[in-house]
Enzyme design. Structure first.
Site: not given
Length: 425
Positions: A406, A265, A354, A261
């Site tokens: 997720h 990044k 998403w 998540s």
């Protein structure tokens, strides 16, 4: 002469940025499609590996610093001659039913009053100089194991995590996120793993100058290129790598970075910045990570949404692209290209729309030409695979979309290690 002219163009761009003169986002030209990593800002096409390394890669770094993540922090530098100071808090050589060693190490960066990194390290006993995964966790090392010797973080943390009371960790959280980091199984597969709480560097909250952001000099929040939280976290990964490269149980040339998540990044940015990192895994990292800023998927997160909800993750300039991300001079395929020729794995979840699974695949496709320029295969697939059918073995860019939501799971870790088996063993 061609390479010299390109390099002079990069120097001009970097000099202008250093003087506070990068083009404002509203004045940048529109590029509706993903930018070509092999085309310079002046339109010149990169034709050789030397031009890539000497000109385009530095230009991309400057652009990401200016418009997306903020400047790379300039803290102390460590190497084998000047190692990072540390102390071992505990060490158990008979962990995981005797097959591994578990220890926690305090890393002391800069002066004694600076924030510390607390690195939880698990290593296999029967693998000399093992390959190692390194990454950040969301809520403290104690969440990864119920071992009572593991230190509880004493700083602020989000209260959504197990055992967090009044934004502080408690013993009730021990082992609460062990499935996110299946330490014993990683060790059984012949890998070491090192993890630390992201809040050791910078707690995940806006509007408060704390952690390293309050320690190292900065120009203030009004500066649209000030170092943002994701960049601080990536810098923290580099400090951990500084230490791991001196650890005799770990192979310094086989260190992989992993994250999920927002910390995915971070992992991708760290892999792009630090060429000592041999392999990068970004798990469901979404917009500003493995997902593109440019997309027309109504079910996926956008630059506008992410910068309004999490403004502290990115530089102030990034928020200015919310209404028109086509003006960004870079996109996430350029960040993957900066990792070339090192392997990169994107992992997604079928129900996590998403995070834009299809967009993540397109990012890898658009990064592949840089790998090919450097003489290796990138993504060896023309179409996105079905769920639970990983692309791991043919090129240095891998992709996995699993059934489910997720999360970072033991099934994901199996894929990370399968991919690493191909490139690190």
């Amino acid at each position: 002469m061609r390479a010299l002219l390109i390099l002079l163009g990069v120097i001009t761009l970097m000099t202008n940025a250093a003087a506070g003169q990068p083009l404002p986002p509203a004045e940048l030209p529109s590029h509706p499609t993903l930018p070509d990593p092999l085309v310079m800002q002046d339109g010149t096409r990169v034709a050789s590996a030397a031009e890539w390394r000497q000109a385009r890669r530095p230009e991309l770094l400057e652009l990401f610093e200016t418009y997306v993540y903020g400047r790379v922090p300039q803290g102390p530098a460590y190497d084998s001659q000047t190692p990072l100071a540390h102390r071992v808090l505990f060490e158990d050589r008979r962990a995981f039913d005797g097959i591994g060693t578990l220890r926690e190490v305090e890393l002391m960066i800069g002066s004694p009053d600076w924030p510390k990194i607390y690195l939880l390290i698990a290593t296999p006993n029967d693998v000399p100089r093992a390959p190692c995964f390194v990454g950040m966790n969301f809520a403290g090392n104690h969440q990864l194991t119920d071992d009572p010797r593991v230190r509880l973080p004493d700083g602020w943390m989000p209260d959504r995590h197990p055992g967090v009371v009044g934004n502080r960790a408690t013993d009730a959280g021990r082992g609460g996120q062990a499935d996110d980091w299946p330490l014993a199984e990683i060790v059984r597969r012949g890998y070491a793993v090192a993890a630390f709480y992201c809040g050791d560097i910078q707690p995940d909250r806006p509007g408060v100058r704390e952690g390293m952001r309050a320690t190292l000099a900065a120009d203030g929040e009004a500066d649209p290129t000030e170092t943002a939280t994701v960049m601080w976290w990536a810098w923290g990964i580099q400090q951990a790598v500084d230490y791991l490269r001196t650890d005799p149980a770990i192979d310094p040339d086989r260190i992989a970075v992993v994250g999920h998540s927002r910390l995915g990044k971070t992992a991708l940015l760290a892999g792009a910045l630090d060429e000592r990192i041999a392999l990068t895994v970004a798990n469901q990292a979404g917009c500003g990570g493995s997902g593109p800023s440019r997309h027309d998927d109504p079910k996926a997160e956008t630059v506008k949404i992410i910068t309004e909800k999490f403004p502290h993750w990115f530089a102030g300039n990034f928020t200015k692209f919310g209404d028109d991300p086509s003006r960004l001079p870079v996109d996430q395929n350029c960040l993957v290209a900066m990792c070339a020729p090192r392997p990169v794995l994107f992992t997604a979840a079928a129900d996590d729309l998403w995070a834009n699974p299809s967009g993540q695949f397109e990012v890898l496709q658009a990064a592949s030409p840089t790998y090919e320029l450097l003489g290796v295969d990138g993504l060896k697939a023309d179409a996105m695979p079905a769920a639970d059918a990983p692309l791991l073995g043919d090129g240095r860019l891998g992709y996995w979309i699993r059934s489910g939501k997720h999360a970072m799971t033991p099934d994901d870790w199996k894929i990370y290690m399968d991919f690493a088996d191909r490139w690190l063993k």
